[in-house]
Design an enzyme around this catalytic site. Sequence first.
Site, mmCIF file in Angstrom:
data_model
loop_
_atom_site.group_PDB
_atom_site.id
_atom_site.type_symbol
_atom_site.label_atom_id
_atom_site.label_comp_id
_atom_site.label_asym_id
_atom_site.label_seq_id
_atom_site.Cartn_x
_atom_site.Cartn_y
_atom_site.Cartn_z
ATOM 1 N N LYS A 149 -12.393 -22.596 71.717
ATOM 2 C CA LYS A 149 -13.522 -23.350 72.262
ATOM 3 C C LYS A 149 -14.407 -22.404 73.050
ATOM 4 O O LYS A 149 -13.957 -21.745 73.984
ATOM 5 C CB LYS A 149 -13.017 -24.479 73.155
ATOM 6 C CG LYS A 149 -14.145 -25.295 73.771
ATOM 7 C CD LYS A 149 -13.622 -26.504 74.510
ATOM 8 C CE LYS A 149 -14.765 -27.265 75.153
ATOM 9 N NZ LYS A 149 -14.287 -28.407 75.950
ATOM 10 N N LYS A 183 -14.507 -25.033 68.047
ATOM 11 C CA LYS A 183 -15.604 -25.785 68.634
ATOM 12 C C LYS A 183 -16.559 -24.858 69.355
ATOM 13 O O LYS A 183 -16.088 -24.028 70.132
ATOM 14 C CB LYS A 183 -15.024 -26.794 69.626
ATOM 15 C CG LYS A 183 -16.025 -27.621 70.357
ATOM 16 C CD LYS A 183 -15.328 -28.500 71.339
ATOM 17 C CE LYS A 183 -16.383 -29.247 72.104
ATOM 18 N NZ LYS A 183 -15.831 -30.020 73.177
HETATM 19 C C1 PBG Z 1 -14.646 -31.098 77.740
HETATM 20 C C2 PBG Z 1 -15.441 -31.319 76.488
HETATM 21 C C3 PBG Z 1 -16.770 -30.956 76.245
HETATM 22 C C4 PBG Z 1 -17.058 -31.393 74.956
HETATM 23 C C5 PBG Z 1 -15.923 -32.019 74.462
HETATM 24 N N1 PBG Z 1 -14.924 -31.936 75.420
HETATM 25 C C6 PBG Z 1 -17.773 -30.348 77.127
HETATM 26 C C7 PBG Z 1 -17.583 -28.984 77.638
HETATM 27 O O1 PBG Z 1 -16.617 -28.301 77.340
HETATM 28 O O2 PBG Z 1 -18.448 -28.560 78.405
HETATM 29 C C8 PBG Z 1 -18.365 -31.213 74.260
HETATM 30 C C9 PBG Z 1 -18.580 -32.082 73.059
HETATM 31 C C10 PBG Z 1 -19.965 -32.071 72.544
HETATM 32 O O3 PBG Z 1 -20.848 -31.322 73.017
HETATM 33 O O4 PBG Z 1 -20.219 -32.851 71.623
HETATM 34 N N2 PBG Z 1 -13.983 -32.274 78.136
#
Ligand code: PBG
Length: 323
Positions: free
Chosen positions: A197, A249
């Site tokens: 991520k 992601k």
């Molecule tokens: C963290 C989380 C995020 C997203 C999913 N889980 C935000 C981040 O890491 O800042 C982003 C999902 C998206 O942008 O569609 N709980």
Amino acid sequence: MTFPNHRPRRLRATPATRRIVRETQVRPEQLILPMFVAEGLREPRPISSMPGVVQHTRDSAKAAVAEAAALGLGGVMLFGVPEHKDAEGSGALDPQGILNLAIADARAEVGDDLLVMSDLCLDEFTDHGHCGVLDAAGRVDNDATLEIYARMGVAQAEAGAHWVGPSGMMDGQVAAVRSALDGAGWSMVAILAYSAKYASAFYGPFREAVDSTLQGDRRTYQQDPANAREALREVALDVAEGADVVMVKPALGYLDLIARIRDAVDLPVAAYNVSGEYAMVEAAAAQGWIDRDRAIDETITSIRRAGADIVLTYWAAELARRA
Ligand code: PBG
């Protein structure tokens, strides 16, 4: 022309020919719909940076979950938006917290007909907006956060989650959640690990979706977009720690990693087509600059073609409706 007379165009000649040689399918059961459920709402609230996506009330969430099941989606990924946030993110552990209630509502609605998944992270629940708790110096405290994630995983399992999705990028989070789940008798609850991520600008609209209060950024825990080998290391660690599914992601800027990770591991690979990727297509389509439906199809097909077995996308229900 000399023999053989190569004519790849033969296999593109008609819709029927193209269909029979098509290598990549997007089917409803491969898609997961992320959903936001907000505490204290009277009616669903549109998210302006994500046209077509709302913060759900508990009731509208139930209806959307039932529809997801009827459409044959693979699952829903639930995010909670609490009214009150605090430094420890205590709403995440409370059985009456909005996310745990939303999980229970979803299970009551669909039983085992649809996979109910939940985001396992503190950022929606903390007043500072970070994915973990802070130490005295204001840094995200990895190991103190793991203890909370472990309890959060059990709380989500008790609420009824089939799969939990640790997304905070703390070191050791998969092992911590796995051993807590096993210790509490939830060995059949699976972990969808946000393994690779990245600290991405493409989460921008999500911050509105969860009323995020984050100041600064997440670069001390999420990955640097410049790094690919590091993603393979993160994935290997998550596999060793007991992940059931590994995830990349965002998706579109990271198709190379989806492909490499698909080759490197034998677990299912998921990819998250994130809020900013959604918003770009919707915004351009609203201007009449691109063909919306074709752009959506091409986006999700590309993520599947790169190697994702499972795709999280805000278009999941729409894609299933026109499948
Ligand atoms: C963290 C989380 C995020 C997203 C999913 N889980 C935000 C981040 O890491 O800042 C982003 C999902 C998206 O942008 O569609 N709980």
